[in-house]
Scaffold this active site. Structure first.
Site, PDB file in Angstrom:
ATOM      1  N   ASN A  79       0.873  -1.174   0.000  1.00 43.41           N
ATOM      2  CA  ASN A  79       0.000   0.000   0.000  1.00 43.41           C
ATOM      3  C   ASN A  79       0.908   1.220   0.000  1.00 43.41           C
ATOM      4  O   ASN A  79       1.460   1.583   1.035  1.00 43.41           O
ATOM      5  CB  ASN A  79      -0.892  -0.049   1.248  1.00 43.41           C
ATOM      6  CG  ASN A  79      -1.838   1.144   1.326  1.00 43.41           C
ATOM      7  OD1 ASN A  79      -1.781   2.041   0.481  1.00 43.41           O
ATOM      8  ND2 ASN A  79      -2.687   1.149   2.339  1.00 43.41           N
TER       9      ASN A  79
ATOM     10  N   ARG B 289      -2.470  -2.101  -3.560  1.00 45.44           N
ATOM     11  CA  ARG B 289      -3.674  -1.306  -3.378  1.00 45.44           C
ATOM     12  C   ARG B 289      -3.599  -0.117  -4.339  1.00 45.44           C
ATOM     13  O   ARG B 289      -2.589   0.584  -4.395  1.00 45.44           O
ATOM     14  CB  ARG B 289      -3.737  -0.784  -1.947  1.00 45.44           C
ATOM     15  CG  ARG B 289      -4.933   0.110  -1.751  1.00 45.44           C
ATOM     16  CD  ARG B 289      -4.852   0.848  -0.435  1.00 45.44           C
ATOM     17  NE  ARG B 289      -6.042   1.653  -0.263  1.00 45.44           N
ATOM     18  CZ  ARG B 289      -6.076   2.744   0.480  1.00 45.44           C
ATOM     19  NH1 ARG B 289      -5.018   3.157   1.112  1.00 45.44           N
ATOM     20  NH2 ARG B 289      -7.177   3.432   0.589  1.00 45.44           N
TER      21      ARG B 289
ATOM     22  N   HIS C  64     -12.728   2.811   0.107  1.00 51.04           N
ATOM     23  CA  HIS C  64     -12.723   1.740   1.115  1.00 51.04           C
ATOM     24  C   HIS C  64     -13.431   0.490   0.603  1.00 51.04           C
ATOM     25  O   HIS C  64     -13.908  -0.338   1.385  1.00 51.04           O
ATOM     26  CB  HIS C  64     -13.452   2.149   2.419  1.00 51.04           C
ATOM     27  CG  HIS C  64     -12.833   3.277   3.178  1.00 51.04           C
ATOM     28  ND1 HIS C  64     -13.576   4.300   3.734  1.00 51.04           N
ATOM     29  CD2 HIS C  64     -11.550   3.545   3.487  1.00 51.04           C
ATOM     30  CE1 HIS C  64     -12.773   5.139   4.350  1.00 51.04           C
ATOM     31  NE2 HIS C  64     -11.533   4.715   4.213  1.00 51.04           N
TER      32      HIS C  64
ATOM     33  N   ARG D 124     -11.848  15.415   8.224  1.00 47.21           N
ATOM     34  CA  ARG D 124     -12.594  15.825   7.021  1.00 47.21           C
ATOM     35  C   ARG D 124     -14.038  16.146   7.371  1.00 47.21           C
ATOM     36  O   ARG D 124     -14.638  15.457   8.191  1.00 47.21           O
ATOM     37  CB  ARG D 124     -12.569  14.709   5.972  1.00 47.21           C
ATOM     38  CG  ARG D 124     -11.252  14.595   5.242  1.00 47.21           C
ATOM     39  CD  ARG D 124     -11.251  13.419   4.288  1.00 47.21           C
ATOM     40  NE  ARG D 124     -10.165  12.512   4.605  1.00 47.21           N
ATOM     41  CZ  ARG D 124     -10.119  11.239   4.231  1.00 47.21           C
ATOM     42  NH1 ARG D 124     -11.098  10.714   3.538  1.00 47.21           N
ATOM     43  NH2 ARG D 124      -9.097  10.495   4.567  1.00 47.21           N
TER      44      ARG D 124
ATOM     45  N   GLU E 267      -7.967  -5.400   5.152  1.00 46.00           N
ATOM     46  CA  GLU E 267      -7.834  -5.058   3.742  1.00 46.00           C
ATOM     47  C   GLU E 267      -6.659  -5.793   3.099  1.00 46.00           C
ATOM     48  O   GLU E 267      -6.720  -6.176   1.936  1.00 46.00           O
ATOM     49  CB  GLU E 267      -7.682  -3.541   3.587  1.00 46.00           C
ATOM     50  CG  GLU E 267      -9.013  -2.829   3.833  1.00 46.00           C
ATOM     51  CD  GLU E 267      -8.872  -1.353   4.122  1.00 46.00           C
ATOM     52  OE1 GLU E 267      -8.423  -1.004   5.232  1.00 46.00           O
ATOM     53  OE2 GLU E 267      -9.205  -0.552   3.254  1.00 46.00           O
TER      54      GLU E 267
END
Ligand code: ADP
Length: 398
Positions: A7, A91, A180, A241, A385
Site C-alpha cells: 500500500n 492497493r 474503502h 474531514r 484489507e
C-alpha cells in the site's frame, strides 16, 4: 503461495507478506519519510521483535529494495529468497469507471490507471510509483492491482449521479465512486459467513469508521450506495474531514476569511471533522471518549454530531434497500469505540435493535453485539484489507 501486499503513499509504504494457504501474516512493516530526510523502515516478523531502522530512502525503489532485503534477511527474514514470493498485490485508490474488478497488472493496465490520476491526484500517482518500483525489482513476479473504488462500481445510476449538468459527467466523469471498497466487500462477506447466511440473500450496511470514514449499502452481494463520492471528502464526518456540507459554504467562507479555494479545501480536508468540531481537542476518538466522560463540551459535541450523521446515513440506506438485515461496524473507530456504536444504535430502535452491552464491550473479534431478539443484527467485524488484497491476488494469478 506467499503474497506481498503493498500500500504505497506519496512518502510512505505499508507492506505485509501473507501466506495465502494459512492466511497468516508472516511479516509486516512500514517505510516512512520516503524522499525526505530522516526516512526509516519498521519491520516486524510474526512472533518476533519489531525493529526500526533509520536509513536513507531517496525514492520508492530504494524503499521496496529495503523491504525485500528485510523479508529475506538471514536472521530476521521470513523467506529464504525472493522466488518464494509468488505474487504482489497492490492497493490502488482510484480505478474510475475503468476497473470494476481487480486486474493483473500489465503495461496497458498501468496506462489506464494513469488516466484515472486526475480523479485522485494525491493517491494514484503514488500507487503507480510503488507498482513501477516493484516491477523493476521483481520483473518476473506477477502483480495485481486491487482498487478501492471497484466494489462500488455496481451502484445504479440514480445512486452515483450528482444533480449537476449531465455534460460534466460526460466530459469529466464527475460522479460518485466511493472508497474503502476492499473493506466494505471483505466485511459484508465476512458478516454473512459468520452468520451462516447466504451473502446473495442479505441486505447489509457496513459502517467503516476510521480516520477516514464511509458507509455502504450492500444488497444481495452488490454495493448499491456508498457515502464517499468523487473524492473521499463526501459523506460522514471524519477525523479531520468535514463530510457533507452545503457547497455554498465554500464561497461564503472564502469571502469571509479572504482565503483561496485551495485554502478552504485544506480546511475541509485537514482541520474539520471531529477535530474541528471539538475546537481542536483531537481527531482521535480515544481522546474524545476521555473528554466525553469528563463532561468536556467540545468532546460531547464532536461525538454526538459524528454519531448522528452515521445514524442518518443508516436510515438513508435502509430506504435505499427497502430494509436491512445486518449492520456492521469496522475500522479503528468502528472496531474499538463502543461508545460510538452505542450512540449510533440509540437512533435505531425503529429497526428493532437493542445492544448487548457485554458483547459491545469486547474487542478484536467477529461478534454480534445486538441482543438475540433484535429484529436487525448488529455486528463488529474487524476489517482486513491486506488479506482481502492477498485473496484477490491469488484469485487472479494463483
Ligand atoms: P485510517 O486507516 O483511516 O487511518 P483506522 O481505521 O486505523 O484509520 O482508525 C484510526 C482511528 O481509530 C484513530 O484515529 C482513533 O480515532 C480510532 N481508534 C483507534 N483505537 C481506538 C480505541 N482503542 N478506542 C477508540 N478509538 C480508537
Amino acid at each position: 503461495m506467499k503474497v506481498l501486499v503493498i500500500n504505497c503513499g506519496s512518502s510512505s509504504l505499508k507492506f505485509q507478506l501473507i501466506d495465502s494457504q494459512t492466511e497468516q501474516c508472516l511479516a509486516k512493516g512500514l517505510c516512512e519519510r520516503i524522499g525526505i530526510e530522516g526516512s526509516m523502515i519498521t519491520y516486524a516478523p510474526e512472533g518476533g521483535e519489531k525493529e526500526k531502522t533509520v536509513t536513507p530512502m531517496p525514492d520508492h525503489t530504494e524503499a521496496i529494495r529495503l523491504v525485500l532485503e528485510a523479508l529475506t534477511n538471514a536472521s530476521t527474514g521470513v523467506v529464504k529468497n525472493l522466488d518464494e514470493i509468488g505474487a504482489v498485490g497492490h492497493r490502488v485508490v482510484h480505478g474510475g469507471e475503468k476497473f470494476a474488478q481487480s486486474v493483473v497488472i500489465t503495461d496497458e493496465v498501468l496506462q489506464t490507471v494513469e488516466e484515472c490520476n486526475d480523479l485522485a491526484p494525491l493517491h494514484n500517482p503514488a500507487n503507480l510509483i510503488g507498482i513501477n518500483a516493484c516491477r523493476k525489482l521483481m520483473p518476473d513476479t506477477p502483480m495485481v492491482g486491487v482498487f478501492d473504488t471497484a466494489f462500488h462500481q455496481t451502484m445504479p445510476e440514480e445512486a452515483y449521479m450528482y444533480g449537476l449538468p449531465y455534460t460534466y459527467y460526460e466530459k469529466y466523469k464527475i460522479r460518485r465512486y466511493g472508497f474503502h471498497g476492499t473493506s466494505h466487500s471483505y466485511v459484508s462477506r465476512r458478516a454473512a459467513e459468520v452468520l451462516h447466511r447466504d451473502y446473495e440473500d442479505l441486505k447489509t450496511i457496513v459502517c467503516h469508521l476510521g480516520n477516514g470514514a464511509s458507509i455502504s449499502a450492500v444488497k444481495n452481494g452488490r454495493c448499491v450506495d456508498t457515502s464517499m463520492g468523487l473524492t473521499p471528502l463526501e459523506g460522514l464526518i471524519m477525523g479531520t474531514r468535514s463530510g457533507d456540507i452545503d457547497p455554498a459554504i465554500i464561497e461564503f467562507l472564502a469571502h469571509k476569511e479572504g482565503k483561496t479555494i485551495d485554502e478552504i479545501m485544506t480546511v475541509l480536508n485537514k482541520k474539520s471533522g471531529v477535530l474541528g468540531l471539538s475546537d481542536n481537542l483531537s481527531s482521535d476518538f480515544r481522546d474524545l471518549e476521555d473528554g466525553y466522560h469528563k463532561g468536556d463540551a467540545n468532546a460531547i459535541r464532536a461525538l454526538k454530531t459524528f454519531c448522528y450523521r452515521v445514524a442518518k446515513y443508516v436510515g438513508a440506506y435502509v430506504a435505499a434497500m427497502n430494509g436491512v438485515d445486518v449492520i456492521c461496524f469496522t475500522a479503528g473507530v468502528g472496531e474499538n469505540a463502543g461508545i460510538v456504536r452505542s450512540f449510533v444504535c440509540e437512533y435505531l430502535g425503529y429497526l428493532g435493535i437493542a445492544l448487548d452491552q457485554e458483547a459491545n464491550s469486547r474487542r478484536g473479534e467477529d461478534i454480534v453485539i445486538s441482543t438475540p431478539d433484535s429484529r436487525t443484527t448488529v455486528m463488529v467485524i474487524p476489517t482486513n484489507e491486506e488479506l482481502a488484497i492477498a485473496r484477490e491476488t491469488v484469485r487472479l494469478v494463483g
